[in-house]
Every structure is written in C-alpha cells, then in structure tokens.
Design an enzyme around this catalytic site. Sequence first.
Site, mmCIF file in Angstrom:
data_model
loop_
_atom_site.group_PDB
_atom_site.id
_atom_site.type_symbol
_atom_site.label_atom_id
_atom_site.label_comp_id
_atom_site.label_asym_id
_atom_site.label_seq_id
_atom_site.Cartn_x
_atom_site.Cartn_y
_atom_site.Cartn_z
ATOM 1 C CG HIS A 93 -0.237 0.294 2.347
ATOM 2 N ND1 HIS A 93 0.057 -0.547 3.399
ATOM 3 C CD2 HIS A 93 -0.162 1.577 3.024
ATOM 4 C CE1 HIS A 93 0.435 0.020 4.335
ATOM 5 N NE2 HIS A 93 0.399 1.322 4.155
ATOM 6 C CG ASP A 142 -0.161 -3.972 2.644
ATOM 7 O OD1 ASP A 142 0.537 -3.493 1.519
ATOM 8 O OD2 ASP A 142 -0.505 -3.117 3.552
ATOM 9 C CB SER A 183 2.587 2.414 6.030
ATOM 10 O OG SER A 183 1.430 2.595 6.779
#
Length: 374
Positions: free
Chosen positions: A166, A226, A324
């Site tokens: 992502h 992911d 992230s």
Amino acid sequence: MDFLCRNSIILSLLAVLSTNTQTLNAELSTCGGNAQCVVLEDCKGLYNPLTRVSVQPSVLGLLKQLHCGFDKLIQPMICCPPVLSFYPETSTSAAAAFDREAALSLLPGPMSCGIDRDDNKIYGGEETEIDEHPWMAMIRYSKSTGSGFYCGGVLISSRYVLTAAHCIKGLPQDWKVSHVRLGEWNTSSVVDCFMGDCNEPPLDVPVEDIVVHEHYAPNDGHQQNDIALLRLAYDVPFNDFVKPICLPTDSSLARKTFEGADMEVAGWGKTETSSTSAVKLKVRVPVVSNSACSQIYKLSDRNISEKQICAGGTSYQDSCKGDSGGPLMARDSTMKWMVLGVVSFGPSPCGYPGWPGVYTRVPAFVDWILSKLR
C-alpha cells in the site's frame, strides 16, 4: 497458454522418465499425505509458474521425484501437494520452489544480518540508540509539490528493501517512489551525534525497480498480500549504521503463531503528540492471536487471514501513520534480529486500547520474496 512452452515442459519431462509401464502403474498409489496423483497440467500451482520460466535441470529433477505415472501412457502425472493448489501465490513460483538455494545466496549470510548492538536495551515508544536497528529505511516520494518521506521499509540485502504494497499502489497519481534513505537516525540533522557517538551522513539510494505482490488490491479493505520489494540502483555498502535484517527463511517459522511474544516496531511515524518524530523511535508490542484479532476487526468489517499477524492493543503503544512498510521484529535463538511482519494497518487513533495493529506475516511470503530476488 503458450503451446511451445507447454510442449517444452511435457517433452522434457518425458525425456527423463524411462521407467517401464508396469512400474509406473504401481507408482500411482505412492503419493503420501494428502497429495493427489494428477496430470501435470492439473497441478495449477506448479504448472502455471513453469510456463513462465525456462525449464532447468533442477526443476526436471524435482518433477521426476514427484512423478507417479502416466494418464493413458501419454500425459505425465505427478503427486500434487494440496499447498500447491491452495497457496499458489506464496509457495509455488518456480524460482521460489526450485531455485531456493540460489535465491538464498543473494541474501546476507547469518553472520552478516540482524546484528544490532542493542544489548543494553512510534507511538508511545522511546528513542532508539544512534546505531540501533540499522536496517530501517525511509521511502522518499517525489510529487508535484516537492518530495518527502511517507513510508518505511527494512533492508534485507545490499540491493533490496522490503515494504508494504500500500506504500506503492493506490497513492495519489502524482506520487512516485524515487529513493530509499538508509543510515538515518535524526532527520533534523545531516550528521547525527549522541553522547560522543556520531554516524555518517545517510544514504539516499535511487530505486531501480519495484515489485508489488501480484494479488494485492489497493481497494481491498482487508489488505491481503500487502507486501512489496524495492530494488536499489546499486549494492549499498554495510557499516555500523547500514546493515540488513535477517529474513525468517527457516521453514519451521511458517506455521508458528508467535502468540504472546513481545516484538519490536521502529520508525519515524506519528507520535502521541500527533506529529512525526525526527528521531527513530521503537516500541515493544505483544503478539495477539489471530482468532482474538479477527473478533475485534469484525467490528469494522475487516477479515484477518493466516497471512497476517496482529500485535499491540496496549494504550499509546503502537505503530502509526508514517510507519507503514516498516518491520515487526524479534530476535531468533542466536539473538539475531529477523523481520516477521510488515506494518499494514491499524486502528485510528493509533494506540487505541484493545485494538492491535495488523501486519503482513513475512514467513508466509518468504518464498515469494526469494522468487523475486535477482
């Protein structure tokens, strides 16, 4: 399907199978476990990747070992393990399944990865020491209004950084991954010093190639698969402030839940003061069982799969926005650090009590990672 490629596989396999018919018929019942003796083309998890690569001798050798007969004495049949049908995207790339040793040679050896001088000793976290977690990476994006660092990653070799899918797909149209920064500690200064210990200026390495998991969908609210790799433009030199972390390549880790274990997350993401941190932070988070995590995230209509791992749920101790793609880490039996998760998503606000963060489970994707290295 490419007709020539198909025939190349079949003819090559036929060439190495010289057993007589009586023996072949006897072999039809030799598949162990839940494996089924099927025509090679019907073992999709194995056959499909073979159509995309050249058929190497090592591949034919394994096919010969799996051979269990012929269909009407024409089509080769093999023992097809259930895992090849159920997890084709993570376990059956031909390179991952059959050239694993060659791929492992592209990773740093056990004496070169996961080494941290953190023997003495994010969100709700504490500052790291200046040379702690030297595999941490920052991802720089260029955009129409300038550039900046908005995701993290982890160095796994001199040429590759592991991050979240992502962080690559589903971004604003004008955003483009340009560089990876390594060896950073305090973003507010060029050369960082702490108690007489100074590092070297960080490396900003151009990104040469990006590999996102084929089955990642940016609009998938469950954030399955992911995971992504960034190939750097050159081999980065290792020093006290730039080192790779170890991958969990031991097959025994693939089924381990790690429930109850304390792991560590690091990064420069948002803090409890709602601003990003200039200094690299770390925090310890406990691993939560997938069953408990699933019950919690059902409340927000998100599913947790066996390819994800949950950790945290303690007030004000969590990864957060900006972290992230960063690693969920733990030490192995030899005290080397290995990456077991990639920061994927979590509650908002971060560090909300009872809601653990969700990470992509790296042991479930080791073969995928190995299959992409070059």
